[in-house]
Design a protein around this motif. Structure first.
Motif, mmCIF file in Angstrom:
data_model
loop_
_atom_site.group_PDB
_atom_site.id
_atom_site.type_symbol
_atom_site.label_atom_id
_atom_site.label_comp_id
_atom_site.label_asym_id
_atom_site.label_seq_id
_atom_site.Cartn_x
_atom_site.Cartn_y
_atom_site.Cartn_z
ATOM 1 N N SER A 195 44.735 36.595 24.246
ATOM 2 C CA SER A 195 45.545 37.522 23.463
ATOM 3 C C SER A 195 46.416 38.345 24.402
ATOM 4 O O SER A 195 46.165 38.418 25.610
ATOM 5 C CB SER A 195 44.647 38.453 22.648
ATOM 6 N N ALA A 196 47.432 38.971 23.857
ATOM 7 C CA ALA A 196 48.118 40.026 24.581
ATOM 8 C C ALA A 196 47.207 41.249 24.591
ATOM 9 O O ALA A 196 46.277 41.354 23.771
ATOM 10 C CB ALA A 196 49.443 40.360 23.904
ATOM 11 N N PRO A 197 47.404 42.199 25.514
ATOM 12 C CA PRO A 197 46.579 43.406 25.500
ATOM 13 C C PRO A 197 46.651 44.094 24.136
ATOM 14 O O PRO A 197 47.734 44.442 23.652
ATOM 15 C CB PRO A 197 47.208 44.279 26.591
ATOM 16 N N GLY A 198 45.506 44.237 23.501
ATOM 17 C CA GLY A 198 45.444 44.874 22.196
ATOM 18 C C GLY A 198 45.913 44.018 21.048
ATOM 19 O O GLY A 198 45.902 44.463 19.896
ATOM 20 N N GLY A 199 46.326 42.768 21.347
ATOM 21 C CA GLY A 199 46.895 41.918 20.315
ATOM 22 C C GLY A 199 45.904 40.951 19.704
ATOM 23 O O GLY A 199 44.755 40.854 20.126
ATOM 24 N N PRO A 200 46.370 40.183 18.707
ATOM 25 C CA PRO A 200 45.499 39.208 18.045
ATOM 26 C C PRO A 200 45.289 37.969 18.903
ATOM 27 O O PRO A 200 46.103 37.662 19.788
ATOM 28 C CB PRO A 200 46.262 38.865 16.766
ATOM 29 N N LEU A 201 44.231 37.236 18.618
ATOM 30 C CA LEU A 201 43.954 35.982 19.314
ATOM 31 C C LEU A 201 44.548 34.805 18.547
ATOM 32 O O LEU A 201 45.186 33.939 19.134
ATOM 33 C CB LEU A 201 42.447 35.795 19.480
ATOM 34 N N ASP A 202 44.332 34.762 17.261
ATOM 35 C CA ASP A 202 44.903 33.743 16.368
ATOM 36 C C ASP A 202 44.619 32.327 16.870
ATOM 37 O O ASP A 202 45.543 31.556 17.147
ATOM 38 C CB ASP A 202 46.412 33.973 16.218
ATOM 39 N N PRO A 203 43.337 31.938 16.970
ATOM 40 C CA PRO A 203 43.002 30.617 17.504
ATOM 41 C C PRO A 203 43.310 29.490 16.526
ATOM 42 O O PRO A 203 43.120 29.625 15.309
ATOM 43 C CB PRO A 203 41.498 30.718 17.753
ATOM 44 N N SER A 204 43.791 28.385 17.050
ATOM 45 C CA SER A 204 44.066 27.178 16.253
ATOM 46 C C SER A 204 43.529 25.956 16.996
ATOM 47 O O SER A 204 44.257 24.987 17.221
ATOM 48 C CB SER A 204 45.571 27.027 16.004
ATOM 49 N N PHE A 205 42.270 26.028 17.403
ATOM 50 C CA PHE A 205 41.668 24.926 18.136
ATOM 51 C C PHE A 205 41.426 23.738 17.208
ATOM 52 O O PHE A 205 41.283 23.896 16.001
ATOM 53 C CB PHE A 205 40.363 25.372 18.791
ATOM 54 N N GLY A 206 41.388 22.559 17.795
ATOM 55 C CA GLY A 206 41.251 21.321 17.051
ATOM 56 C C GLY A 206 42.265 20.318 17.573
ATOM 57 O O GLY A 206 42.892 20.534 18.613
ATOM 58 N N VAL A 207 42.422 19.213 16.867
ATOM 59 C CA VAL A 207 43.375 18.193 17.286
ATOM 60 C C VAL A 207 44.784 18.787 17.356
ATOM 61 O O VAL A 207 45.235 19.458 16.434
ATOM 62 C CB VAL A 207 43.352 16.998 16.307
ATOM 63 N N GLY A 208 45.449 18.584 18.490
ATOM 64 C CA GLY A 208 46.804 19.093 18.647
ATOM 65 C C GLY A 208 46.900 20.593 18.828
ATOM 66 O O GLY A 208 47.943 21.183 18.554
ATOM 67 N N SER A 209 45.847 21.203 19.358
ATOM 68 C CA SER A 209 45.831 22.667 19.436
ATOM 69 C C SER A 209 46.888 23.222 20.382
ATOM 70 O O SER A 209 47.400 24.327 20.175
ATOM 71 C CB SER A 209 44.450 23.178 19.845
ATOM 72 N N ALA A 210 47.229 22.481 21.432
ATOM 73 C CA ALA A 210 48.259 22.981 22.350
ATOM 74 C C ALA A 210 49.578 23.176 21.609
ATOM 75 O O ALA A 210 50.246 24.207 21.751
ATOM 76 C CB ALA A 210 48.437 22.023 23.532
ATOM 77 N N GLY A 211 49.954 22.192 20.808
ATOM 78 C CA GLY A 211 51.172 22.320 20.020
ATOM 79 C C GLY A 211 51.080 23.440 18.997
ATOM 80 O O GLY A 211 52.052 24.172 18.780
ATOM 81 N N ALA A 212 49.912 23.588 18.388
ATOM 82 C CA ALA A 212 49.733 24.644 17.400
ATOM 83 C C ALA A 212 49.832 26.020 18.040
ATOM 84 O O ALA A 212 50.444 26.942 17.487
ATOM 85 C CB ALA A 212 48.384 24.483 16.691
ATOM 86 N N HIS A 213 49.237 26.181 19.214
ATOM 87 C CA HIS A 213 49.299 27.472 19.888
ATOM 88 C C HIS A 213 50.721 27.772 20.364
ATOM 89 O O HIS A 213 51.192 28.913 20.255
ATOM 90 C CB HIS A 213 48.302 27.513 21.053
ATOM 91 N N ALA A 214 51.420 26.754 20.856
ATOM 92 C CA ALA A 214 52.814 26.966 21.262
ATOM 93 C C ALA A 214 53.671 27.342 20.054
ATOM 94 O O ALA A 214 54.517 28.249 20.134
ATOM 95 C CB ALA A 214 53.365 25.709 21.941
ATOM 96 N N ALA A 215 53.454 26.657 18.933
ATOM 97 C CA ALA A 215 54.238 26.935 17.728
ATOM 98 C C ALA A 215 53.982 28.340 17.194
ATOM 99 O O ALA A 215 54.855 28.930 16.549
ATOM 100 C CB ALA A 215 53.920 25.891 16.655
ATOM 101 N N SER A 216 52.801 28.878 17.477
ATOM 102 C CA SER A 216 52.471 30.226 17.003
ATOM 103 C C SER A 216 52.979 31.309 17.941
ATOM 104 O O SER A 216 52.732 32.492 17.714
ATOM 105 C CB SER A 216 50.958 30.363 16.822
#
Length: 202
Positions: free
Chosen positions: A138-159
């Motif tokens: 997360s950013a300091p004090g920010g949300p984590l918003d995890p999207s682990f699973g198949v294709g998670s790298a793309g999901a995290h980049a898209a978020s």
């Protein structure tokens, strides 16, 4: 990162962990436990605290010997991460909270520390194939918003998370298959995993 870093590490119950190693000739529960112990032991010097989310009493007992807190939580990966995130965020509203996978048996403390130092805001480290995620911050004090699973790298980049890519092979090398484990052994396994792996390797 300037803020303190706390990590949440989800660990499945050992009877369910590392199902893709079934039939590969390994003591799968013993290896899964060894992966988690070695991963967390390597992470501890690089962060302020680690919180494991696990419903397995054997895992909790092993981690207690390392001085690591554990708490029971949801079994689903993202659900467990959200649960652990809320526990840690409630303790420090301004911290960086990270999600670290528990199957990095070759992890080197110096590589994790370097990745943490390189992070600017919410960010993630892709696995060696570039499609999965081994670390999400997360950013300091920010949300984590995890999207682990198949294709998670793309999901995290898209978020909106920034990719962390550096000379950190041990941080990028998670283990799901026998081939993964053999490649991790080339990097150098942690002591618990090496002990569990050696009867088969030898």
């Amino acid at each position: 990162m300037g803020a303190d870093v706390d990590l949440v590490v989800p660990v499945k119950t050992l009877d369910r962990a590392k199902s893709r190693l079934v039939g590969a000739g390994f003591d799968r529960p013993a290896l899964a436990l060894a992966f988690a112990v070695d991963t967390i032991a390597a992470a501890l010097p690089a962060v302020r605290r680690v919180l494991a989310v696990t419903s397995d009493p054997a895992v909790a007992l092993e981690l207690r010997a390392l001085g690591v807190e554990s708490t029971a939580g949801p079994e689903g990966l993202n659900e467990a991460l959200r649960f652990g995130f809320e526990v840690l965020r409630a303790r420090d509203a301004g911290s960086v909270v990270g999600a670290l996978q528990a199957d990095l048996p070759a992890l080197r403390t110096v590589e994790l520390a370097a990745a943490l130092a390189a992070a600017r805001g919410r960010s993630f480290c892709p696995d060696r194939q570039g499609t999965g995620t081994t670390l999400l911050l997360s950013a300091p004090g920010g949300p984590l918003d995890p999207s682990f699973g198949v294709g998670s790298a793309g999901a995290h980049a898209a978020s909106g998370a920034a990719a962390l890519v550096g000379p950190w092979p041990s941080l990028r090398h998670d283990v799901d298959t026998a081939e993964d484990l053999g490649l991790a052994a080339v990097l150098g396994l942690g002591p618990r995993t090496a002990a569990a792996f050696s009867p088969v390797a030898g």
